[in-house]
Scaffold this active site. Structure first.
Site, short mmCIF file in Angstrom:
data_model
loop_
_atom_site.label_atom_id
_atom_site.label_comp_id
_atom_site.label_asym_id
_atom_site.label_seq_id
_atom_site.Cartn_x
_atom_site.Cartn_y
_atom_site.Cartn_z
N CYS A 1 -6.52 -11.71 -13.51
CA CYS A 1 -6.39 -12.93 -12.79
C CYS A 1 -5.07 -13.46 -12.95
O CYS A 1 -4.01 -12.87 -12.44
CB CYS A 1 -7.38 -13.97 -13.14
SG CYS A 1 -7.78 -15.26 -12.04
N GLU B 1 -14.04 -9.24 -18.18
CA GLU B 1 -14.66 -9.71 -19.50
C GLU B 1 -15.62 -10.95 -19.44
O GLU B 1 -16.38 -11.35 -20.28
CB GLU B 1 -13.49 -10.50 -20.31
CG GLU B 1 -13.13 -11.94 -19.73
CD GLU B 1 -12.27 -12.00 -18.67
OE1 GLU B 1 -12.20 -10.92 -17.68
OE2 GLU B 1 -11.71 -13.26 -18.05
N HIS C 1 -12.82 -10.56 -13.01
CA HIS C 1 -12.82 -10.58 -14.60
C HIS C 1 -13.87 -9.91 -15.16
O HIS C 1 -14.94 -10.14 -15.42
CB HIS C 1 -13.21 -12.26 -14.72
CG HIS C 1 -12.24 -13.00 -14.44
ND1 HIS C 1 -11.37 -13.46 -15.48
CD2 HIS C 1 -11.77 -14.08 -13.38
CE1 HIS C 1 -10.48 -14.21 -15.00
NE2 HIS C 1 -10.72 -14.69 -13.72
#
Lengths: 805, 282
Positions: free
Chosen positions: B93, B225, B223
């Site tokens: 990002c 994560e 993302h």
């Protein structure tokens, strides 16, 4: 001593004009009272300080007596009730630590009406500081929003404000890295001149790491400094608290009272604060920590001192300012954002300053930002403010922070609207489609997609996926946290007592749907001018309603499942917002908004609200009554706000919620949704549509007997807003669930089952009342909200505009 | 034989980033020893690490353009040396924006800024956009993600400026031919997105992640994560991961197990370990 304003000598008229000349909202009598307390005439800085401290926003001068009388604030889980900026309750043990939940709730209504983007952004900015300064990490925010009628007389203004507020929220919260856990969005013509932007922040802190907003007792034994950190003080937000406490009038003139947001600096400060708190813990040093909000430096320093029983000397020459030409009282009282005040032992001061100014390099990261010693803690109990050798304020701390009280007149609420005539032969399917396409009931996904709901990586159930937002914030534990917020202005307008009580009832039901034990409530009480008996009467009734509901439903927990409540649900924090009234004299509908947080013992069994598997039985808890008053069907389909508002039935909320919580925790529930606005039919449609509006399943329900044999007409059966639950069960759990309900004395009725065909069929008394394709439901439900935003507006040829950011 | 030490990962914390903790947690779960390094620490420290992650957020409040200011920090010069040595580097990002602004990706020589991450293009919307998407891994790529070729990985994205684009016509076709368009937005079955909303920002060739020619530096907008654990997957997400999530109902040990993003971190940590082993062997 700096020059004084001779309030004791001036005539009332001269005093009035002197106060107005300095843009002070203090009344002449209040200014004289200040002189009495000081024993001399006040300086301009002192008057400005009292102007903030005695504003309704800060002093609760009209509301405090009612809050104290009605709201329960204690309970077995409460660590800190509503004495500081945020309340604290015990959540549970995880990863070997005792975790506490920190919660704060405020309004930023006036600033958002005047400057929607900045007002909403600084609303988030202020509320997260309240939680950070308890030593907690902020894990989520919620935003209950109320705007004017998007299709009414002031539609353009209302929609412009909405778009600005939504932009302000996402710009701030997304950049700060705090996920959105929910909120709600309501349109009502009563908000045409006064939008409501309420904000709730939720945080987590291990119990032994809680920091208090007071000079610690250790300051008796060793010298303590007062450190000011953050953005350089400027004139922004000067007079903000007072601005929040008057009727919005000349909007243009008040814009300077709105603060300027900076989430970037806030994020860097939060990281640096963490390092400072860790340093203090390692060094075994007690510190005091408080955010700067209303009243700026003067308030934060005097309140830190007063809460600890100390005095304080602050030298404004040592404060970092954007412009040295700023007047004394502006430096002392402006509400510049992104600042904190700390009381730290002097032996730690150099290391604290190094963390802020060198490790996190504030002066280079943000022009003018820094940490500086701005004063010192004293033992003499006096509050002294100086600049350039002149004494701007010198008084006992207790005098500076002493509040003021008013007894206001409360008129009983009387608004009796008749029932509309009975509705026969209506196409109830068409009515359901109209409800789903109404701005107040349509899909909110377009809105949620502006907010980052995933940052921090803890999302378990996101906004729209369930009746409450659920987080799984602990790496090694299934312990979760659930939050919701509620408040229905149509109920409030019809019956201020019931409107407030029903907000609590619905919040409890929302948490029950995700299997959460309700832990603590916060409220924001939004009303009109308290100097008028009507709005003040509605406020008093609202407070009574919340208190009664908290006691009547009562605490529910592993160790608290008796049919009769033993403890209330505690109210641990809150805010009162008065003067939500336009210069034209139109007050908002009484709008108490509550937020409720709960403990989820095991996030692995928490269901969303969307239907899961064909063949699963679906149950109704909560027999339908003739309670359509203030309801969506009357309003949207029949153009009436009349009829009986649902009666809050605390005992039923308690036992039904207990049944659902235990069923969820036992792993029996595949989907659960509360029945409320729009009734049974709307709840069923929402379960079919889910968060993404991509129905994979259908429902075939027969509501016969859903009124407990009360002989309700079909429309009431489908649309009455009596509280309740719709629950999809795993088939094997059928009998056990029925047995659980029997044991709790809860009436549950099997209405039908989930179907493989994506269709909604609702029957009663042998007739098919609604038979709609899921695609048709989805189209009605999804289209409405985007069209209210500028980028989603229909262009004249019907095609959507393609906008570039 | 003694167990090989865990590869050391540095998560670089620029002022204003906000995904450093969950990113470090996901790297640790994938077998790395992860530290968070402040941007103004001694750049020489980077040499002690085997892989690098630039996390999401709003570094320097997106001044000028997202990622533009962080791209000029000293630590980026040190990072360029580490990348040149072949160590895996991942920008997520805002981290991807930094890598693109600093010219790490696509890393063509002799030209400045070949790529940009421009404001999203979305019919009927503007500004920030956050949802779950599906990513398809390229079938032949120099990236360490090559071991996940043709897999479909669902994960969330959240950005206002994530549209991969270039002023140079034909650049994306060239990059795709070289396998550098490692991740493309797709549907739940893995068919590359033909338009909005599957391609949520209007990226050219539906690009969600682009690597350098050597394959060790990857800039991606979504993302991973936030999809590192199964419990993070929405229960009704279409496709096999949603099904897995529903199957794990009531089973906390499975929910805290790997999600779709985990494979990406595992591939990266694995590549770092393999590289160090090769370096140590010579």
């Amino acid at each position: 001593m700096a020059a004084v304003i001779e309030v004791s000598r001036l005539s009332r008229a001269d005093l009035e004009s002197a106060l107005a000349e300095h843009s002070l909202t203090l009344k002449p009598d209040e200014a004289r009272r200040v002189a009495e307390l000081l024993g001399r005439d006040p300086t301009l800085t002192e008057l400005t300080l009292f102007d903030t401290m005695w504003s309704e926003h800060c002093s609760y001068k009209s509301s405090r007596a009612h809050l104290a009388r009605h709201l329960p604030t204690e309970g077995p889980d409460v660590v800190l009730g509503p004495v500081e900026d945020a309340g604290i309750v015990r959540l549970g043990e995880a990863d070997g630590r005792r975790w506490c939940l920190v919660m704060s709730h405020e309004s930023h209504n006036h600033p958002s009406q005047v400057l929607p983007f900045e007002g909403a952004a600084t609303g988030i900015g202020g509320i997260v500081r309240d939680v950070y300064c308890m030593g907690a990490e902020v894990v989520g925010v919620l935003d209950p929003l109320r705007f004017g009628d998007p299709r009414g007389e002031h539609a353009d203004r209302s929609r412009e404000i909405m778009a600005g507020v939504v932009d302000g929220i996402w710009h701030y919260a997304n950049a700060l890295g705090v996920p959105n856990l929910g909120g709600d969005l309501v349109f009502h013509p009563g908000y045409d001149d006064n939008c409501l932007v309420n904000v709730v922040a939720v945080g987590l802190v291990p119990e032994e790491e809680i920091i208090r907003s007071r000079v610690p007792a250790e300051a008796r034994a060793e010298p303590y400094d007062f450190i000011l950190v953050g953005k350089p003080t400027d004139e922004s937000g000067f007079g903000g608290a007072a601005f929040a406490s008057v009727i919005l009038d000349e909007e243009e003139e008040n814009r300077g009272a709105v603060q300027v947001p900076d989430p970037f600096l806030k994020r860097v400060l939060s990281e640096a604060n963490k390092a400072v708190l860790a340093l203090a813990r390692r060094g075994g040093a007690a510190i005091g920590f408080k955010d700067l909000g209303a009243g700026g430096i003067a308030c934060v320093s005097s309140e830190l001192a007063e809460a600890g029983g100390f005095g304080m000397r602050v030298d404004l020459d040592r404060v970092a300012v954007s412009d040295p030409a700023l007047p004394d009282r502006v430096i002392a009282c402006s509400e510049t954002q992104e600042r904190y005040g700390l009381a730290v032992p002097r032996r730690l001061t150099p290391r604290v300053l190094a963390i802020y100014n060198e490790e996190y390099d504030l002066p280079h990261v943000y022009p003018g930002a820094c940490a500086r010693v701005a004063g010192e803690v004293t033992n003499d109990g006096r509050y002294t403010l100086t600049r350039g050798g002149a004494v701007l304020c010198d008084a006992p701390v207790a005098v500076v922070t002493k509040g003021i009280r008013y007894e206001r007149e409360a008129a009983p609420a009387a608004r009796d609207l008749p029932d509309p005539p009975p509705a026969l032969d209506r196409d109830l399917g068409a009515d359901l489609l109209a409800l789903l396409a109404d701005p107040n009931l349509c899909d909110r996904r377009y809105l949620y997609q502006h907010y980052d709901g995933e940052v921090q990586g803890n999302a378990c159930l996101r906004p729209g996926e369930a009746d409450a937002g659920v987080l799984a914030p602990f790496a090694g534990s299934p312990l979760g946290l659930a939050v919701t917020c509620d408040g229905n202005p149509w109920y409030g307008a019809r019956d201020p007592y019931r409107g407030a009580a029903l907000a609590v009832c619905e919040a409890v039901r929302n948490l029950a749907c995700v299997g959460a034990w309700p832990l603590a409530l916060t409220d924001c009480l939004n009303y009109g001018n308290p100097e008028k008996p009507g709005p003040f009467g509605a406020f008093a009734e609202g407070v009574r309603g919340i208190g009664d509901a908290c006691r009547g439903i009562g605490r529910l927990a592993e160790d608290d499942q008796a049919p009769a409540p033993r403890h209330p649900i505690p109210v641990i924090s809150g805010n009162v917002s008065f003067y939500n009234e336009s210069a034209r004299g139109a007050a908002i509908p009484p709008s108490p908004i509550v937020a409720l947080a709960g403990r989820v013992p095991d996030i692995s069994v928490v269901p969303g609200l969307q239907l899961k598997a064909a063949g699963d039985p679906v149950y109704l808890l909560g027999a339908r009554r003739a309670e359509l008053g203030g309801g969506a069907w009357h309003r949207v389909c029949r153009g009436s706000e009349g009829g009986a508002v649902p009666e809050p039935d605390f005992a039923r909320v308690r036992t039904e919620s207990l049944a659902v919580i235990r069923a969820v925790q036992a792993g029996w529930v595949r989907a659960a949704h509360d029945v409320g606005e729009g009734g049974l039919a709307t709840a069923a449609a929402e379960m079919l549509l889910g968060r993404r509006g991509e129905p994979a399943r259908g429902l075939d329900l027969d509501a016969t007997g859903g009124d407990g044999g009360g002989g309700l007409p079909p429309a009431s059966l489908l649309f009455s807003e009596t509280g309740g639950f719709l629950v999809e069960l795993a088939p094997a759990a059928d009998d056990a669930f029925a047995e659980l309900c029997r044991a709790l004395g809860v009436a549950c009725l099997r209405l039908g089952a989930v179907t493989a065909a994506p269709r909604l069929v609702l029957r009663a008394g042998g007739a098919v009342l609604v038979d709609l394709d899921a695609g048709e439901l989805a189209a009605a439900w999804q289209g409405a909200l985007p069209r209210l935003f500028p980028a989603g507006e229909e262009t004249p040829d019907g095609a959507r505009e393609v906008a570039d950011a | 034989m003694p167990e090989a030490p865990r590869p050391r990962a540095a998560v670089i914390q620029f002022p204003g980033v906000n995904c450093e903790y969950e990113s470090a947690r996901a790297l640790a779960a994938a077998g790395a020893e992860a530290d968070i390094l402040r941007w103004n620490e001694d750049p020489a420290r980077l040499a002690g690490y085997d892989l690098f992650l630039l996390p999401g957020g709003f570094s320097y409040q997106d001044r000028v353009r997202a990622g533009a200011v962080a791209a000029k920090e000293d630590i980026l010069e040190a990072l360029a040396d580490e990348a040149a040595a072949g160590k895996p580097v991942l920008g997520i990002c805002n981290g991807a924006q930094v890598l693109v602004e600093a010219g790490f990706v696509p890393g063509l020589r002799g030209e400045d800024l070949e790529l940009a991450l421009a404001p999203n293009r979305m019919p009927g919307r503007r500004g920030y956009f956050s949802e779950w998407c599906h990513l398809r891994v390229a079938d032949s790529t120099p990236s360490w993600l090559g071991i996940l070729s043709e897999r479909v990985l669902p994960m969330p994205f959240a950005h206002g400026e994530g549209r991969f684009t270039s002023r140079r016509p034909g650049l994306f076709e060239e990059l795709a031919a070289a396998g550098q368009v490692v991740l493309r937005y797709a549907d739940a079955e893995g068919a590359v997105a033909a338009g909005w909303p599957e391609n949520p920002n209007g990226s050219e060739l539906a690009a969600a992640g682009v690597c350098n020619a050597a394959g060790n530096v990857l800039a991606m907008m979504p993302h991973p994560e936030r999809a590192a654990w199964l419990g993070q997957v929405p229960e009704l997400l279409p496709g096999p991961w949603g099904w897995k999530r529903r199957r794990a109902f009531g089973e906390w040990p499975r929910l805290k197990g790997p999600g779709p993003g985990h494979a990406l971190f595992a591939a990266m940590v694995g590549a770092a370990a393999a590289r160090r082993e090769a370096v140590d062997a010579t």
